[in-house]
Design a protein around this motif. Sequence first.
Motif, PDB file in Angstrom:
ATOM      1  N   ILE A 151      -8.869 -11.578  -4.171  1.00 17.87           N
ATOM      2  CA  ILE A 151      -7.584 -10.952  -3.861  1.00 17.87           C
ATOM      3  C   ILE A 151      -6.653 -11.091  -5.064  1.00 17.87           C
ATOM      4  CG2 ILE A 151      -5.699 -10.811  -2.219  1.00 17.87           C
ATOM      5  CD1 ILE A 151      -7.417 -12.420  -0.271  1.00 17.87           C
ATOM      6  N   GLY A 152      -6.226  -9.982  -5.628  1.00 19.21           N
ATOM      7  CA  GLY A 152      -5.309 -10.012  -6.762  1.00 19.21           C
ATOM      8  C   GLY A 152      -3.963 -10.611  -6.386  1.00 19.21           C
ATOM      9  N   GLN A 153      -3.295 -11.166  -7.378  1.00 19.30           N
ATOM     10  CA  GLN A 153      -2.026 -11.859  -7.142  1.00 19.30           C
ATOM     11  C   GLN A 153      -0.958 -10.944  -6.555  1.00 19.30           C
ATOM     12  OE1 GLN A 153      -3.320 -15.071  -7.391  1.00 19.30           O
ATOM     13  NE2 GLN A 153      -1.279 -15.558  -8.147  1.00 19.30           N
ATOM     14  N   LYS A 154      -1.028  -9.645  -6.836  1.00 19.58           N
ATOM     15  CA  LYS A 154       0.011  -8.723  -6.385  1.00 19.58           C
ATOM     16  C   LYS A 154      -0.395  -7.944  -5.133  1.00 19.58           C
ATOM     17  CE  LYS A 154       2.035  -8.118 -10.980  1.00 19.58           C
ATOM     18  NZ  LYS A 154       2.434  -7.134 -12.031  1.00 19.58           N
ATOM     19  N   LYS A 155      -1.530  -8.280  -4.550  1.00 20.32           N
ATOM     20  CA  LYS A 155      -2.017  -7.570  -3.368  1.00 20.32           C
ATOM     21  C   LYS A 155      -1.355  -8.118  -2.104  1.00 20.32           C
ATOM     22  CE  LYS A 155      -5.030  -4.879  -5.456  1.00 20.32           C
ATOM     23  NZ  LYS A 155      -4.955  -3.407  -5.428  1.00 20.32           N
ATOM     24  N   ARG A 156      -0.082  -7.749  -1.929  1.00 21.96           N
ATOM     25  CA  ARG A 156       0.699  -8.286  -0.813  1.00 21.96           C
ATOM     26  C   ARG A 156       0.033  -8.038   0.530  1.00 21.96           C
ATOM     27  NH1 ARG A 156       4.158  -6.561   3.029  1.00 21.96           N
ATOM     28  NH2 ARG A 156       5.949  -7.885   3.557  1.00 21.96           N
ATOM     29  N   ASP A 157      -0.436  -6.815   0.758  1.00 26.35           N
ATOM     30  CA  ASP A 157      -1.003  -6.467   2.064  1.00 26.35           C
ATOM     31  C   ASP A 157      -2.242  -7.304   2.392  1.00 26.35           C
ATOM     32  OD1 ASP A 157       0.981  -4.630   2.415  1.00 26.35           O
ATOM     33  OD2 ASP A 157      -0.258  -2.882   1.955  1.00 26.35           O
ATOM     34  N   LEU A 158      -3.059  -7.611   1.371  1.00 21.26           N
ATOM     35  CA  LEU A 158      -4.253  -8.411   1.612  1.00 21.26           C
ATOM     36  C   LEU A 158      -3.902  -9.874   1.864  1.00 21.26           C
ATOM     37  CD1 LEU A 158      -6.842  -6.899  -0.900  1.00 21.26           C
ATOM     38  CD2 LEU A 158      -6.439  -6.342   1.511  1.00 21.26           C
ATOM     39  N   TRP A 159      -2.913 -10.387   1.144  1.00 20.02           N
ATOM     40  CA  TRP A 159      -2.476 -11.763   1.405  1.00 20.02           C
ATOM     41  C   TRP A 159      -1.854 -11.871   2.800  1.00 20.02           C
ATOM     42  CZ3 TRP A 159      -4.454 -15.515  -1.142  1.00 20.02           C
ATOM     43  CH2 TRP A 159      -4.794 -15.378  -2.491  1.00 20.02           C
ATOM     44  N   LEU A 160      -1.121 -10.832   3.201  1.00 18.48           N
ATOM     45  CA  LEU A 160      -0.574 -10.819   4.552  1.00 18.48           C
ATOM     46  C   LEU A 160      -1.707 -10.788   5.570  1.00 18.48           C
ATOM     47  CD1 LEU A 160       1.756 -10.653   6.541  1.00 18.48           C
ATOM     48  CD2 LEU A 160       1.855  -8.179   6.155  1.00 18.48           C
ATOM     49  N   ALA A 161      -2.768 -10.030   5.273  1.00 11.12           N
ATOM     50  CA  ALA A 161      -3.925  -9.977   6.163  1.00 11.12           C
ATOM     51  C   ALA A 161      -4.559 -11.353   6.319  1.00 11.12           C
ATOM     52  CB  ALA A 161      -4.950  -8.974   5.639  1.00 11.12           C
ATOM     53  N   VAL A 162      -4.595 -12.125   5.247  1.00 14.10           N
ATOM     54  CA  VAL A 162      -5.137 -13.495   5.321  1.00 14.10           C
ATOM     55  C   VAL A 162      -4.328 -14.317   6.318  1.00 14.10           C
ATOM     56  CG1 VAL A 162      -5.434 -15.656   4.047  1.00 14.10           C
ATOM     57  CG2 VAL A 162      -6.132 -13.497   3.005  1.00 14.10           C
ATOM     58  N   GLY A 163      -2.991 -14.227   6.228  1.00 20.06           N
ATOM     59  CA  GLY A 163      -2.142 -14.964   7.155  1.00 20.06           C
ATOM     60  C   GLY A 163      -2.313 -14.506   8.588  1.00 20.06           C
ATOM     61  N   ILE A 164      -2.463 -13.201   8.774  1.00 17.70           N
ATOM     62  CA  ILE A 164      -2.665 -12.676  10.122  1.00 17.70           C
ATOM     63  C   ILE A 164      -3.966 -13.205  10.715  1.00 17.70           C
ATOM     64  CG2 ILE A 164      -3.210 -10.560  11.414  1.00 17.70           C
ATOM     65  CD1 ILE A 164      -1.181  -9.103   9.633  1.00 17.70           C
ATOM     66  N   VAL A 165      -5.043 -13.187   9.931  1.00 16.63           N
ATOM     67  CA  VAL A 165      -6.341 -13.645  10.447  1.00 16.63           C
ATOM     68  C   VAL A 165      -6.314 -15.139  10.749  1.00 16.63           C
ATOM     69  CG1 VAL A 165      -8.808 -13.846   9.954  1.00 16.63           C
ATOM     70  CG2 VAL A 165      -7.566 -11.778   9.297  1.00 16.63           C
ATOM     71  N   LEU A 166      -5.586 -15.913   9.952  1.00 14.45           N
ATOM     72  CA  LEU A 166      -5.452 -17.346  10.258  1.00 14.45           C
ATOM     73  C   LEU A 166      -4.785 -17.520  11.625  1.00 14.45           C
ATOM     74  CD1 LEU A 166      -6.194 -19.972   8.720  1.00 14.45           C
ATOM     75  CD2 LEU A 166      -3.775 -20.145   8.086  1.00 14.45           C
ATOM     76  N   CYS A 167      -3.809 -16.673  11.917  1.00 12.68           N
ATOM     77  CA  CYS A 167      -3.148 -16.710  13.231  1.00 12.68           C
ATOM     78  C   CYS A 167      -4.093 -16.243  14.337  1.00 12.68           C
ATOM     79  CB  CYS A 167      -1.895 -15.842  13.206  1.00 12.68           C
ATOM     80  SG  CYS A 167      -0.517 -16.527  12.254  1.00 12.68           S
ATOM     81  N   VAL A 168      -4.925 -15.251  14.057  1.00  7.82           N
ATOM     82  CA  VAL A 168      -5.912 -14.801  15.047  1.00  7.82           C
ATOM     83  C   VAL A 168      -6.832 -15.952  15.425  1.00  7.82           C
ATOM     84  CG1 VAL A 168      -7.926 -13.325  15.421  1.00  7.82           C
ATOM     85  CG2 VAL A 168      -5.881 -12.376  14.351  1.00  7.82           C
ATOM     86  N   ILE A 169      -7.278 -16.701  14.434  1.00  7.33           N
ATOM     87  CA  ILE A 169      -8.153 -17.848  14.698  1.00  7.33           C
ATOM     88  C   ILE A 169      -7.439 -18.862  15.588  1.00  7.33           C
ATOM     89  CG2 ILE A 169      -9.267 -19.845  13.618  1.00  7.33           C
ATOM     90  CD1 ILE A 169      -9.933 -17.992  11.250  1.00  7.33           C
ATOM     91  N   ALA A 170      -6.181 -19.149  15.260  1.00  6.28           N
ATOM     92  CA  ALA A 170      -5.414 -20.099  16.071  1.00  6.28           C
ATOM     93  C   ALA A 170      -5.290 -19.615  17.508  1.00  6.28           C
ATOM     94  CB  ALA A 170      -4.036 -20.320  15.448  1.00  6.28           C
ATOM     95  N   ALA A 171      -5.008 -18.324  17.693  1.00  5.22           N
ATOM     96  CA  ALA A 171      -4.861 -17.773  19.044  1.00  5.22           C
ATOM     97  C   ALA A 171      -6.175 -17.816  19.810  1.00  5.22           C
ATOM     98  CB  ALA A 171      -4.345 -16.334  18.963  1.00  5.22           C
TER      99      ALA A 171
END
Length: 268
Positions: A192-212
């Motif tokens: 994931i490139g440093q400026k790929k905001r949408d992909l980094w946001l996707a990482v955070g979303i998936v971490l939340c999916v796992i928690a849920a």
Amino acid sequence: MESYKKFISPGAWFSMEYPAAWSESEDCEGSFLFYNPDEWTGNFRISAYRGEADYGRKSVRQELQANPAAVAVKVGSLSCAYSYEPLEQEGEHYTAHIWIVALDDLAFECSFTVHEGAPIADAEKVIASLQARKPGVKYPAELITVRLSEIYQINEAYEWMEKTVKELLKKDFQGQEEDVANMQEIIDRGVIGQKKRDLWLAVGIVLCVIAANEMDGLEWHTLIDGNREAPVLLNTATGRWTDPMKLAWSKVKAGGKVNLAEAYQENF
């Protein structure tokens, strides 16, 4: 006493209150569909259109002039042009109740399709609750029941991570806590490139999916905060919510490193 949920439209043009038993369902672009999935009492659709300052009232007048079946009514404090159409489908008789609603520079087209003779009070309560949100006005941040638009975003994030892990690591992705290590490996490989905001946001979303998936009492909601409309994970027991953006992208943007195991333990 029936409870209600709040809906704020994408783009935050308007808000409304709808019965808690209703759910948002997929409809055509620009139109929002709600119904009770447990006991069908009708389909409520709403579309909003914005124009000049008096656009709502002009739209109502135009409907009254163009549609001989339309009559002027008040729903709550709102002026409307109301009409109805009988429908038949597979031998069943229905009625589509239709309102053109005026609210400042907004005009709404609302319909409530029900069995013939069924009550329409639920739809009228929803229409009466409509409120316009003014462009450029800073409203307090709000959490509302997760909208379909954010559910799509969550699903897209998960599908991307699942595909990336499978293609690069040759491993299955089950959305469980053990998958956090696989996500970290994707990050450590520099995928994931440093400026790929949408992909980094996707990482955070998936971490939340796992928690849920792993914990009870965590529910997705939509955060409306100025121009930002995003999915967040609410702990219904504590009222505390986790913003996926802060789990990865905020750290990358600040020049820091992302440690997903640490973020998971700290937030969940």
